[in-house]
Enzyme design. Structure first.
Site, PDB file in Angstrom:
ATOM      1  N   ASP A   5      10.162  -3.644 -11.285  1.00  0.00           N
ATOM      2  CA  ASP A   5      10.796  -2.362 -10.959  1.00  0.00           C
ATOM      3  C   ASP A   5       9.829  -1.610 -10.053  1.00  0.00           C
ATOM      4  OD1 ASP A   5      12.352  -0.128 -10.869  1.00  0.00           O
ATOM      5  OD2 ASP A   5      11.821   0.578 -12.864  1.00  0.00           O
TER       6      ASP A   5
ATOM      7  N   GLY B 282       0.017  -5.203 -10.134  1.00  0.00           N
ATOM      8  CA  GLY B 282       0.849  -6.276 -10.665  1.00  0.00           C
ATOM      9  C   GLY B 282       0.453  -7.651 -10.147  1.00  0.00           C
TER      10      GLY B 282
ATOM     11  N   ASP C 234       8.145   4.951 -14.971  1.00  0.00           N
ATOM     12  CA  ASP C 234       8.958   6.006 -15.582  1.00  0.00           C
ATOM     13  C   ASP C 234       9.444   5.624 -16.979  1.00  0.00           C
ATOM     14  OD1 ASP C 234      11.608   4.490 -15.086  1.00  0.00           O
ATOM     15  OD2 ASP C 234      10.742   4.641 -13.089  1.00  0.00           O
TER      16      ASP C 234
HETATM   17  N1  SAM Z   1      13.544   2.463  -9.635  1.00  0.00           N
HETATM   18  C1  SAM Z   1      12.635   2.687  -8.579  1.00  0.00           C
HETATM   19  C2  SAM Z   1      13.129   2.202  -7.241  1.00  0.00           C
HETATM   20  O1  SAM Z   1      13.489   1.054  -7.093  1.00  0.00           O
HETATM   21  O2  SAM Z   1      13.136   2.987  -6.310  1.00  0.00           O
HETATM   22  C3  SAM Z   1      11.288   2.184  -8.947  1.00  0.00           C
HETATM   23  C4  SAM Z   1      10.693   3.112  -9.957  1.00  0.00           C
HETATM   24  S1  SAM Z   1       9.101   2.839 -10.535  1.00  0.00           S
HETATM   25  C5  SAM Z   1       8.589   4.500 -10.689  1.00  0.00           C
HETATM   26  C6  SAM Z   1       8.140   2.133  -9.238  1.00  0.00           C
HETATM   27  C7  SAM Z   1       6.695   1.968  -9.696  1.00  0.00           C
HETATM   28  O3  SAM Z   1       6.104   0.859  -9.042  1.00  0.00           O
HETATM   29  C8  SAM Z   1       5.806   3.160  -9.389  1.00  0.00           C
HETATM   30  O4  SAM Z   1       5.458   3.801 -10.583  1.00  0.00           O
HETATM   31  C9  SAM Z   1       4.579   2.563  -8.687  1.00  0.00           C
HETATM   32  O5  SAM Z   1       3.361   3.134  -9.082  1.00  0.00           O
HETATM   33  C10 SAM Z   1       4.698   1.098  -9.100  1.00  0.00           C
HETATM   34  N2  SAM Z   1       3.963   0.167  -8.228  1.00  0.00           N
HETATM   35  C11 SAM Z   1       3.916   0.167  -6.877  1.00  0.00           C
HETATM   36  N3  SAM Z   1       3.110  -0.832  -6.438  1.00  0.00           N
HETATM   37  C12 SAM Z   1       2.648  -1.474  -7.554  1.00  0.00           C
HETATM   38  C13 SAM Z   1       1.774  -2.580  -7.755  1.00  0.00           C
HETATM   39  N4  SAM Z   1       1.205  -3.227  -6.736  1.00  0.00           N
HETATM   40  N5  SAM Z   1       1.524  -2.974  -9.032  1.00  0.00           N
HETATM   41  C14 SAM Z   1       2.085  -2.329 -10.094  1.00  0.00           C
HETATM   42  N6  SAM Z   1       2.921  -1.259  -9.941  1.00  0.00           N
HETATM   43  C15 SAM Z   1       3.195  -0.844  -8.703  1.00  0.00           C
END
Ligand code: SAM
Length: 284
Positions: free
Chosen positions: A158, A141, A88
């Site tokens: 995050d 990640g 985001d």
């Molecule tokens: N603030 C939020 C919360 O704690 O609920 C998190 C927001 S952020 C939008 C979370 C992001 O992590 C998502 O966009 C998702 O696509 C990403 N995400 C999930 N798994 C991931 C991974 N293995 N590697 C990179 N990004 C990842």
């Protein structure tokens, strides 16, 4: 007809937010994404039935994830930052407020989250994606930290909850990759959910940190849309002195930065590490 969007994170407790207007709802390549307006919380984004952010309270979590590590490092040492997740752009926005930061890499697995956030939540990133110091990489990640040749002063995770695509972001392999990608001194910050509702989440991370990093700690924030008690952020560092940076020094750095903050203050920075007994017990 009124639409209520349920949060399905907890097995025995449900809450719901009224969706006055749904702007987007679809299954991305990785997760179910919905963005809607709610009269109290503003614009809300949920992934796989879990609130990610609302435009009225996102400043709390984004400020505390960014400024606690960066003011602890200080301008001399806070130059290169890696964000895992955070599609985001809220953490990136706060990180790039630090003039000392020369490079900020954001690695999110889901391009749709980044694109839809730019389109429907521009007030969250506030142009951060276009900053010349920023780079967005669409990748897992885990793979990124295992393979990158770059080194970072701070890594901020995050992520979504430890189910679905983010489950791998709570494993030994991922944290070892982060340790490898950190400069010395360096700090890793992770989100660790609601200790009251999911004690194993924080306990598991702390157990892993204890075998990988010289220093570890938990700090808490009050996030109105994360229902179920205080929300835990975890700190890990290869330098045991970083967390002890005196309050006066943190206050000097905050004042010198000129960064306006609404939740973060140097006092809150320090106080956030004071834990209620039940949380301290999980943070061994
Ligand atoms: N603030 C939020 C919360 O704690 O609920 C998190 C927001 S952020 C939008 C979370 C992001 O992590 C998502 O966009 C998702 O696509 C990403 N995400 C999930 N798994 C991931 C991974 N293995 N590697 C990179 N990004 C990842």
């Amino acid at each position: 007809m009124t639409r209520w969007v349920e949060e399905t994170l907890h097995p025995n407790f449900r809450c719901a937010l009224k969706a006055d207007r749904v702007l987007y709802e679809n299954q991305t390549e990785h997760q179910h994404l919905i963005i809607f307006d709610n009269e109290t919380f503003g614009r809300v984004m949920m992934l796989d039935g879990v609130v990610q952010l609302s435009t009225t309270d996102e400043f709390i979590y984004h400020e505390m994830m960014s400024h606690v590590p960066l003011f602890s490092l200080g301008a001399e040492r806070a130059k290169r930052v890696l964000i895992i997740g955070g599609g985001d752009g809220g953490v990136m926005r706060e990180v790039l407020k630090h003039k000392s930061v020369e490079r900020c890499v954001l690695v999110d697995i889901d391009r749709t989250v980044v694109d839809l956030s730019k389109e429907h939540l521009p007030e969250v990133s506030q142009g951060a994606f276009d900053d010349p110091r920023a780079e967005v990489i669409i990748a897992d990640g885990v793979k990124y930290v295992a393979e990158t040749d770059e080194r970072f002063d701070a890594i901020i995770v995050d992520s979504t909850e430890p189910v679905g695509p983010a489950a791998v972001l709570f494993t030994r392999g991922f944290f070892e990759g982060c340790a490898r990608a950190l400069n010395k001194p360096g700090v890793l910050i992770t989100q660790n959910g609601l200790p009251f509702m999911h004690p194993d989440h924080l306990r598991g991370t702390m157990e892993l940190f204890s075998t990988i990093f010289a220093d570890r700690a938990t700090y808490l924030v009050d996030q109105p849309t994360y229902f179920g008690g205080p929300f835990a952020l975890a700190w890990a560092s290869n330098d045991t002195s970083l967390r002890d940076t005196p309050l006066e020094e943190i206050a000097k750095r905050h004042a010198a930065s000129g960064i306006p903050t609404r939740y973060y203050t140097p006092d809150v920075h320090k106080a956030a590490f004071a834990l209620p007994g039940y949380v301290a017990k999980l943070s061994v």
